[in-house]
Design a protein around this motif. Structure first.
Motif, PDB file in Angstrom:
ATOM      1  N   PHE A  14       0.571  -1.565   0.105  1.00  0.00           N
ATOM      2  CA  PHE A  14       0.970  -0.157  -0.081  1.00  0.00           C
ATOM      3  C   PHE A  14       1.133   1.099   0.263  1.00  0.00           C
ATOM      4  O   PHE A  14       0.345   1.999  -0.588  1.00  0.00           O
ATOM      5  N   SER A  30      -5.327   2.340  -5.430  1.00  0.00           N
ATOM      6  CA  SER A  30      -4.648   0.869  -4.940  1.00  0.00           C
ATOM      7  C   SER A  30      -4.676   0.661  -3.643  1.00  0.00           C
ATOM      8  O   SER A  30      -5.880   0.245  -3.498  1.00  0.00           O
ATOM      9  N   GLN A  31      -4.837   1.483  -2.272  1.00  0.00           N
ATOM     10  CA  GLN A  31      -5.227   1.707  -0.897  1.00  0.00           C
ATOM     11  C   GLN A  31      -6.488   1.840  -1.238  1.00  0.00           C
ATOM     12  O   GLN A  31      -7.108   2.698  -1.719  1.00  0.00           O
ATOM     13  N   GLY A  32      -7.350   0.943  -0.364  1.00  0.00           N
ATOM     14  CA  GLY A  32      -8.555   1.709   0.329  1.00  0.00           C
ATOM     15  C   GLY A  32      -9.149   2.802   1.360  1.00  0.00           C
ATOM     16  O   GLY A  32      -8.810   2.183   1.407  1.00  0.00           O
ATOM     17  N   TYR A 119      -5.089 -10.664   3.727  1.00  0.00           N
ATOM     18  CA  TYR A 119      -4.962  -9.158   3.676  1.00  0.00           C
ATOM     19  C   TYR A 119      -3.615  -9.244   4.297  1.00  0.00           C
ATOM     20  O   TYR A 119      -3.223 -10.169   5.000  1.00  0.00           O
ATOM     21  N   ASN A 168     -11.379  -9.112   1.243  1.00  0.00           N
ATOM     22  CA  ASN A 168     -10.562  -7.883   0.799  1.00  0.00           C
ATOM     23  C   ASN A 168      -9.030  -8.872   0.556  1.00  0.00           C
ATOM     24  O   ASN A 168      -8.231  -9.924   1.531  1.00  0.00           O
ATOM     25  N   TYR A 199     -15.373  -5.290   5.730  1.00  0.00           N
ATOM     26  CA  TYR A 199     -16.798  -5.101   5.068  1.00  0.00           C
ATOM     27  C   TYR A 199     -18.099  -5.381   4.886  1.00  0.00           C
ATOM     28  O   TYR A 199     -18.689  -5.644   4.837  1.00  0.00           O
ATOM     29  N   LYS A 230     -13.886   2.086   7.496  1.00  0.00           N
ATOM     30  CA  LYS A 230     -14.461   1.395   6.321  1.00  0.00           C
ATOM     31  C   LYS A 230     -15.748   1.976   5.725  1.00  0.00           C
ATOM     32  O   LYS A 230     -15.947   2.182   5.217  1.00  0.00           O
ATOM     33  N   PHE A 314     -13.472  -3.355  -3.081  1.00  0.00           N
ATOM     34  CA  PHE A 314     -12.012  -3.813  -4.179  1.00  0.00           C
ATOM     35  C   PHE A 314     -13.206  -5.237  -5.796  1.00  0.00           C
ATOM     36  O   PHE A 314     -13.959  -5.731  -5.063  1.00  0.00           O
ATOM     37  N   ARG A 359      -5.956  -5.327  -8.776  1.00  0.00           N
ATOM     38  CA  ARG A 359      -7.251  -5.320  -6.844  1.00  0.00           C
ATOM     39  C   ARG A 359      -7.871  -3.473  -7.587  1.00  0.00           C
ATOM     40  O   ARG A 359      -6.547  -3.110  -7.310  1.00  0.00           O
TER      41      ARG A 359
END
Ligand code: PMP
Ligand code: GLN
Length: 379
Positions: A14, A30-32, A119, A168, A199, A230, A314, A359
């Motif tokens: 990340f 990229s990073q969520g 993850y 994820n 999530y 999140k 994602f 992703r």
């Protein structure tokens, strides 16, 4: 020189992709994290709490009103109860909860089964505590678990199984049958289950989240971890929680009290009010489902292949019709030459298995997703 406790650990993907994206001014999928603001009402509640003087240490396990609100949410959503004072702890994001659970239970030589791609925060925590990671590989595009294989992998050394549904990076979910299998194979064992459910509120196409707390025998051995970052679009606040049966939580608390003691006070005050309004998280699935659909519609004629993500924010895309490059190399070139940053999936596999899959995070404004799609369509 000191001998490293984590000799093979590299900088997280990340950070690598985020920095590369910045350097090349790429669109960062990229990073969520969302690139839109979290609800002004919540920000106002945090300011109000700060202005009202909630600026010193919070109670060790979290503000009671927030723990009560979390317990009520479990009751409303899953018809199950967690004791607010003994079975729920507010944490500095799900990451701290996960680290604390693993540190509280894993001893040298204990085995921990986890599903790859996984993850990235589970494995280093297990290794730091001397545990042994036993990865079970799941494959693109369905990432289905072979429960007989899991059962055959369980031994007297198996201390913990880590699950993550919605998952994820794959965007898949465990079905009711998956959870029943897990419940069945762990029944009458001492195995602890770490169920990372950050999530839980992002799930599409009418599917229902199969929380571990819905399965009574599973619930008795399970820690659930959750992330406010999140759910409420503020990953930078690093707030989350952990819940589990009181016998297990007793051990969790022993580590929590010395690894962090307590977490951000004014944000807890604000969240206690904010999560009591169920619409603040219940609309999240339809909100993100629209973004998923917009993104997939915009890239439907591209040379990427995909199965629509069932959950999370994602989407994984397979690029084997475009290039033979390794996924890490292709992700880097996509960032530096074309201007879209993503995350290559091989980094989430213990053996670095490369299935030519990247992703992409779709927690972005519509215009960002459409600009990225325009680029992806040219490849
Ligand atoms: N688990 C998973 C599966 C994640 O994707 C993330 C990233 N948000 C976390 C845990 C960590 O959550 P937090 O940012 O609340 O620490
Ligand atoms: N959970 C975020 C993701 O998967 C990353 C958070 C982090 O950088 N540790 O993108």
């Amino acid at each position: 020189m000191h001998k490293s406790k984590l000799p093979n650990l590299e900088t997280t993907i990340f950070t690598i992709m985020g920095n590369l994206s910045k350097k090349h001014n790429a669109i960062n999928l990229s990073q969520g994290f969302p690139n839109f603001k979290s609800d002004q009402k919540l920000i106002d509640l945090v300011s109000k709490a700060m202005n009202s003087g909630y600026n010193q240490y919070a109670p060790m396990l979290g503000v009671l009103e927030l723990r009560e609100a979390i317990a009520k949410k479990f009751d409303d959503l899953y018809k199950t109860s967690y004791h607010p004072e003994k079975e729920i702890v507010v944490t500095a994001g799900a990451t701290q909860a996960i680290f604390t659970i693993i540190s509280a239970f894993i001893r040298p030589s204990d085995e921990v089964i986890l599903f790859n791609p996984a993850y990235d925060c589970y494995e280093p925590a297990i290794n730091l505590n001397g545990g042994k990671v036993i990865p079970m590989q799941l494959n693109y595009p369905d990432y289905k678990v072979d429960w007989d294989a899991v059962k055959n992998t369980i031994s007297e050394k198996t201390k913990m199984i880590v699950i993550n549904t919605p998952q994820n990076p794959s965007g898949t979910v465990f079905s009711k049958e998956d959870m029943e299998e897990l419940e069945r194979i762990t029944n009458k064992t001492n195995i602890i289950v770490l169920s990372d459910e950050v999530y839980e509120h992002m799930i599409y196409d009418g599917l229902a989240h199969q929380s571990a707390c819905l399965f009574p025998q599973l619930k008795e051995r399970t820690f659930i971890t959750a992330s406010f970052g999140k759910t409420f679009h503020n990953t930078g606040w690093k707030m989350g929680y952990c819940c589990g049966p009181k016998e297990l939580m007793k051990e969790f608390v022993k580590v929590h009290q010395f690894n962090v003691y307590c977490v951000n006070h004014p944000i807890q005050i604000a969240l206690a009010t904010y999560i009591s309004e169920a619409s603040n998280y219940k609309q999240l699935s339809s909100f993100y489902e629209q973004k998923r659909d917009l993104f997939l519609e915009a890239i439907k004629d591209s040379r990427f292949s995909f199965t629509p993500s069932k959950a999370t924010y994602f989407q994984v895309l397979n690029y084997s019709a475009i290039s033979n490059e390794k996924d890490v190399d292709f992700a880097k070139r996509l960032t530096t030459e074309f201007g879209v940053a993503s995350i290559p999936l091989s980094v989430f596999n213990t053996n670095k298995l490369d299935e030519k899959v990247l992703r992409f995070c779709f927690a972005k404004k519509e215009e960002t997703l459409l600009r990225a799609a325009e680029i992806l369509n040219k490849l």
